[in-house]
Design an enzyme around this catalytic site. Structure first.
Site, mmCIF file in Angstrom:
data_model
loop_
_atom_site.group_PDB
_atom_site.id
_atom_site.type_symbol
_atom_site.label_atom_id
_atom_site.label_comp_id
_atom_site.label_asym_id
_atom_site.label_seq_id
_atom_site.Cartn_x
_atom_site.Cartn_y
_atom_site.Cartn_z
ATOM 1 N N HIS A 87 0.878 -1.192 0.000
ATOM 2 C CA HIS A 87 0.000 0.000 0.000
ATOM 3 C C HIS A 87 0.911 1.237 0.000
ATOM 4 O O HIS A 87 1.750 1.393 -0.883
ATOM 5 C CB HIS A 87 -0.936 -0.109 1.210
ATOM 6 C CG HIS A 87 -2.015 0.918 1.304
ATOM 7 N ND1 HIS A 87 -2.465 1.658 0.239
ATOM 8 C CD2 HIS A 87 -2.755 1.336 2.378
ATOM 9 C CE1 HIS A 87 -3.432 2.473 0.642
ATOM 10 N NE2 HIS A 87 -3.619 2.304 1.934
ATOM 11 N N HIS B 70 -2.145 -2.503 -9.545
ATOM 12 C CA HIS B 70 -3.199 -1.937 -8.706
ATOM 13 C C HIS B 70 -4.406 -2.847 -8.727
ATOM 14 O O HIS B 70 -4.706 -3.452 -9.765
ATOM 15 C CB HIS B 70 -3.593 -0.541 -9.204
ATOM 16 C CG HIS B 70 -4.305 0.250 -8.171
ATOM 17 N ND1 HIS B 70 -5.657 0.154 -7.989
ATOM 18 C CD2 HIS B 70 -3.839 1.104 -7.231
ATOM 19 C CE1 HIS B 70 -6.004 0.940 -6.982
ATOM 20 N NE2 HIS B 70 -4.924 1.527 -6.501
ATOM 21 N N ASP C 251 2.349 5.534 -6.402
ATOM 22 C CA ASP C 251 3.601 5.506 -5.637
ATOM 23 C C ASP C 251 4.839 5.526 -6.519
ATOM 24 O O ASP C 251 5.940 5.765 -6.033
ATOM 25 C CB ASP C 251 3.649 4.251 -4.750
ATOM 26 C CG ASP C 251 2.711 4.372 -3.571
ATOM 27 O OD1 ASP C 251 2.569 5.496 -3.062
ATOM 28 O OD2 ASP C 251 2.121 3.364 -3.171
#
Ligand code: ACO
Length: 380
Positions: free
Chosen positions: A221, A261, A317
């Site tokens: 995450h 994802h 990210d």
């Protein structure tokens, strides 16, 4: 009996929400009806927090009042700074910030009051104080003096100021605002779900947010941004990227951090924007190494994933790592910076959860033994 099991809760809808919508097939993210691509460029973080919480963009007077209220709450209790000072300097920053957030509850006489007005008060306080806690821990561990917040500055500018000890340029503040907006909210992601599930026992806001912090830390995450930078630092040159990716993918269960994802099957729209920001910063600063390595990693991953017939694209990210690097942040502070933004989304979820709560209590399919007879320890 046969039960259908949804591993990782994949595809499970646990409630209705009016906060954000993700279109994973078309690569779209919407906050309260507004496309993230517009908000990221044209709005400030404060406007977006207001939008997430009150479902509409603030008018001028509303924004001034909201901003003034947030700024009046910037300063963190001395006791929380003392707690941060007691921690070993090599504490993982997410352990430290999570501890600081949890400690805030002890300095709030109304921490357990679940009246909606009080929940909103705590929400404003947390959005205002997350930046100060992150900056304070960073400066303590670096042996630097803590910088007091400046109430004349926006959240983005004040964060950069408290972190670096210098008033930021308008350009740096704009990049920070964009990064905060893009990380503010993302539907029922792991930490938002944990936040809501924790609150569903009718525990307090601080406990729910502390649990969310714990979830965000994981490398699947929010922890992925730190892992991306660690990989880029290890590789250290564009020429080394291909080898790194091939080696990682050849390992059992090998994953390249910052890619993939659960919801997006195309490029994450936040990554598209952050890639542009990263490119601009690289051109302006003349330090294009991190951007170029990232572009190369994306190229190699595209090729390799194409061969396997998989849609594994960069997520938020991935390009945020090079952006934060060029803003001067050390790699292990990236996930705390993510939290500085995401507290706004967690609070939006808590407002919904507390307003229409039902205890979250799913089931597990038991596959263990039955009918065993207890024996005293001497007989086992
Ligand atoms: N690198 C290589 N392969 C990958 C990657 C990756 N980053 N991500 C997924 N895959 C592969 C898996 O190996 C799996 O292959 P298989 O079907 O042959 O076993 C397939 O794609 C599906 O992966 P799952 O883990 O089932 O997908 P899931 O939806 O559960 O996971 C996750 C999503 C956790 C984000 C995953 O893509 C991942 O681990 N990415 C790396 C960590 C990361 O960047 N996390 C940040 C996500 S964004 C955020 O939380 C802010």
């Amino acid at each position: 009996m046969d039960f259908e099991i949804f591993y990782g809760l994949n595809g499970v809808h646990f409630d209705k929400s009016k906060i954000a919508s993700i279109d994973g097939l078309n690569g779209e993210l919407i906050y309260r009806g507004y496309d993230i691509r517009e908000l990221a460029i044209d709005a400030t973080f404060e406007e977006v927090v207001y939008l997430l919480w009150y479902a509409e963009l603030p008018k001028k007077a509303e924004l001034e009042k909201f901003t003034a209220d947030l700024r009046s709450r910037y300063k963190i209790p001395e006791g929380v700074i003392k707690v941060l000072r007691e921690l070993p300097k090599d504490t993982h920053p997410m352990h430290a910030i999570r501890t600081g957030i949890s400690a805030l509850a002890s300095f709030d006489k109304q921490a357990d009051d679940l009246e909606m007005d009080n929940i909103h008060r705590i929400g404003s306080k947390l959005v205002a104080q997350f930046p100060a806690i992150v900056a304070a821990f960073y400066r303590i561990r670096e042996g630097k003096e803590i910088i007091e917040p400046d109430e004349t500055l926006s959240i983005a500018a004040n964060f950069l100021y408290m972190f670096n000890g210098e008033k930021p340029s308008q350009a740096a503040t704009h990049v920070m605002d964009t990064a905060l907006i893009l990380h503010a909210e993302h539907g029922s992601n792991a930490s938002a779900f944990v936040c809501r599930a924790t609150a569903s026992s009718l525990t307090d806001v601080y406990s729910a947010v502390t649990a969310a912090m714990a979830s965000l830390k994981g490398k699947l995450h929010g922890g992925a941004n730190t892992a991306v930078m660690k990989a880029l630092e290890e590789i250290s040159s564009v020429a080394g990227v291909e080898d790194y990716v091939l080696k990682t993918l050849s390992m059992p269960g090998g994953r390249v951090m910052g890619f993939g994802h659960r919801v997006y099957k195309v490029l994450d729209p936040r990554a598209v924007i952050l890639k542009k920001v990263s490119h601009n910063l690289a051109e302006e600063s003349g330090d294009s190494k991190w951007f170029e390595m990232s572009v190369e990693m994306e190229r190699v991953m595209d090729l390799e994933m194409d061969k396997k017939g998989k849609q594994i694209k960069p997520n938020v990210d991935f390009y945020s790592a090079s952006v934060y690097r060029m803003l001067g942040f050390p790699g292990d502070m990236y996930t705390p910076i993510f939290a500085v933004a995401r507290i706004s989304g967690w609070m939006a979820h808590l407002y919904e959860q507390y307003a229409n709560n039902r205890l979250m209590r799913p089931r597990l399919v038991y596959e263990g033994q039955r009918g065993l007879k207890f024996k005293a320890v001497s007989e086992r």
